[in-house]
Motif scaffolding. Sequence first.
Motif: not given
Lengths: 637, 254
Positions: A104-112, A262-265, A432-436, A575-585
Amino acid sequence: MKLDSKIPDGPLADKWTKHKFNLKLVNPANKRKYNIIVVGTGLAGASAAASLAELGYNVQSFCFQDSPRRAHSIAAQGGINAAKNYPNDGDSVYRLFYDTIKGGDYRSREANVHRLAEVSVNIIDQCVAQGVPFAREYGGLLDNRSFGGAQVSRTFYARGQTGQQLLLGAYSALSRQIHKGTVKMHTREEMLDLVMIDGQAKGIVTRNLETGTIDTHSAHAVLLCTGGYGNVFFLSTNAQGSNVTAAWRAHKHGALFANPCFTQIHPTCIPVSGDHQSKLTLMSESLRNDGRVWVPKQKADKRKASQIPENERDYFLERKYPSFGNLVPRDVASRNAKEQCDAGFGVGTSGLAVFLDFADAIKRLGEDTVRARYGNLFDMYAQITGENPYAEPMRIYPAVHYTMGGLWVDYNLSTTIPGLYALGEANFSDHGANRLGASALMQGLADGYYVIPSTVSDYLATIGPKPIDKNHPAFAEAKAKVEAQTKKLLSIKGTKTVAEYHRELGLIMWEYCGMARNDAGLRKAQVLIQELRVDFWKNVNVTGTNEELNQQLERAGRVADFLELGELMVVDALARAESCGGHFREESQTEEGEALRKDDEYCYVSAWQYTGENQPEVLHKEELNFENVKLTQRSYK
Amino acid sequence: MSGHMNLTLKVWRQKDAKSTGKLENYEAKDISPDMSFLEMIDVVNESLIKKGVEPIAFDHDCREGICGACSMYINGEAHGPKRAITTCQLHMRSFHDGETITIEPWRANAFPVIKDLVVDRSAFDRIIQAGGYVSVNTGVTIDANSIPIEKEIADDAMDAAACIGCGACVAACKNASATLFLSAKVSQLALLPQGQAERQIRVEAMIDQMEEEGFGNCTNTEACSAVCPKEIGQHHIARMNREFFGAKLSSPKK
């Protein structure tokens, strides 16, 4: 607004156990005094409705399809992950947790995510007990296969129809409760609004799709299990009816919407064949185990694949990622295919496709072995394209498949509206930003079978079983609002069809908020969507009346919501000016052109608050704290 | 583009359950052979809307052959001329330029027409509700691998479980019998150890419900398996019959 994720204290592995003990319970004799509404009958909805009814609650279940068995979970192909470690290959709850966080490229909650990994093992037991016919080995025990993003075999499957079999398991559990009278099932009935009393969810407004009757239903809690919003792109692997309406209308009442961009293609789908196209068909990720992805080295090469000699082919994934080759994660594979096509190397009549070639596999293994492994997929490809993939390579192109974003929920799966819960793909919480691969089925069933039965009781015990007053004006007001919107849609009688608006929106989303996004493009898309939305409400043509089965009217309501959601997705991507997972800026990439995450600035969940019609939404940030996993830049070189 | 076709459609139009329906003629122009059958209907519907005619209502959802929603009787065959696929998987290259295509809804007393090509198949849900499940509550059950199942049996159960509940079997049957649908679930659960405890009450309850819904009896014409998009075989009906006779002989409900 302060976002409280309600993550319990203590060591990661003890959080869920400890939390369950701390949650309030409802006495068995009191459970029947509570009404719970469950919207949607996919894996999350059917499992939740069945499990809550088994516990003794009164459940009302709703689906827009003609039967609960048709929910789109049914179409999932590959499998379901679980940390059973049956193959003895080093798997564990912690490893599944770790793979999912990293994937998920470190954009999800550890506990969940850890909780998800914990209950994954119970899910398999539960499904087998129901009679789900998982694949087995000759010794009679369950078989496992490998999937992307993991180095262990932990995926349970039922041929290429795992989603179908799991959904039919949940559907059978639901059917049993319907027969007992503990669940009242409403088919062909679509939720069109939420009823709020004193800031709490107390019911829903629905339209009966056969008769047009608009009705209200009261409940002590409302569970939205309504799936993802990939159809905002018009073309996706989603079912035609999949929509965001229930979640979106809840959002407009105050439920925050998290990470909408966050969309998975998915990289391996059958390419678009013309303007008539209504949906895209996925070819399972497993094909990349034996298929080699390539394009001709010469631009716009119109020769047949078999006429292009080896030295004139570019196996671009193998060239760029020698250690992972064709098995790079979904987001990386998709982006690279797009890059090749954008540069003019694409194949097929549209130039928007790359080859997935099995010639080497057939040479190495023989056609029979390839047929045994992938026969049903090859047949499906031949049926859709009219081409024989044993003789010529497949042509594939990425397509929208899954949405990681969704309604913001806390650890209890509660949205920011008390009494309103979101489960499965409808929430944002685990991927997160990408589902396995093979994790969507796991999450849907985890939420429905195991999480919500524990967490909803805490809320119900707090509010008490006092009956809800259906005469409260909130019900009549909510109903009147839905009636007014329906009337409005039918009265415009413009010149453009609903499908035309949907297709136009999809093109904007795909062009500017698809596989690669940049500041200027997103700004342009926002204006285009706003204009399209204004035009829709002036010029849409919805045929027929309300008092009948009216598929144009159904779709018009859904497209109206997509026209609003689409803008929020663009705003979020901006607003998210970074690339992570499925979100590529495009502005945020490494020197080699790979996604560049910016943990210092963007290690948070974006949760958006609706503030009124045509008003900018307000961003709230939930900081993500990683106590167990070290953040690193993913590399597949 | 070359290869495009012009077709004539004869489509069943019916305003609602109470109205009388009839076949109406429509032109389908400039149809690409790469379109799916439902995309062809989409194109026709768009043109109808532009002309101020109400579009044709039909059930559909996943459009990849697994949800079981689509249900068209095309030129006298459930799901059209090709075998082992649903209507949504049928492509226009199976037709030729100038052809007339007749499209009707499923026809069965137990599947009343709601509108045009949309029928009410809730009877199928009620048959499953009568007993098409293993009665286990959600919870911590025994470890999955403590129930070993012979591979051949698991595969046979999976063949039966592949049913998508579309209703083509009923539509194709001259008696409008739901036996193939019912037998698929009975067979799956009779094969598996998990289904043993309720074997007898299950088959009796489901057959009682089928009769109550107004489906006809099975006279073994095998038309159902011939049109089944998932190729569910006749031996499941044989197994269901055996289950039923066994239940009648020994069940406490006798």
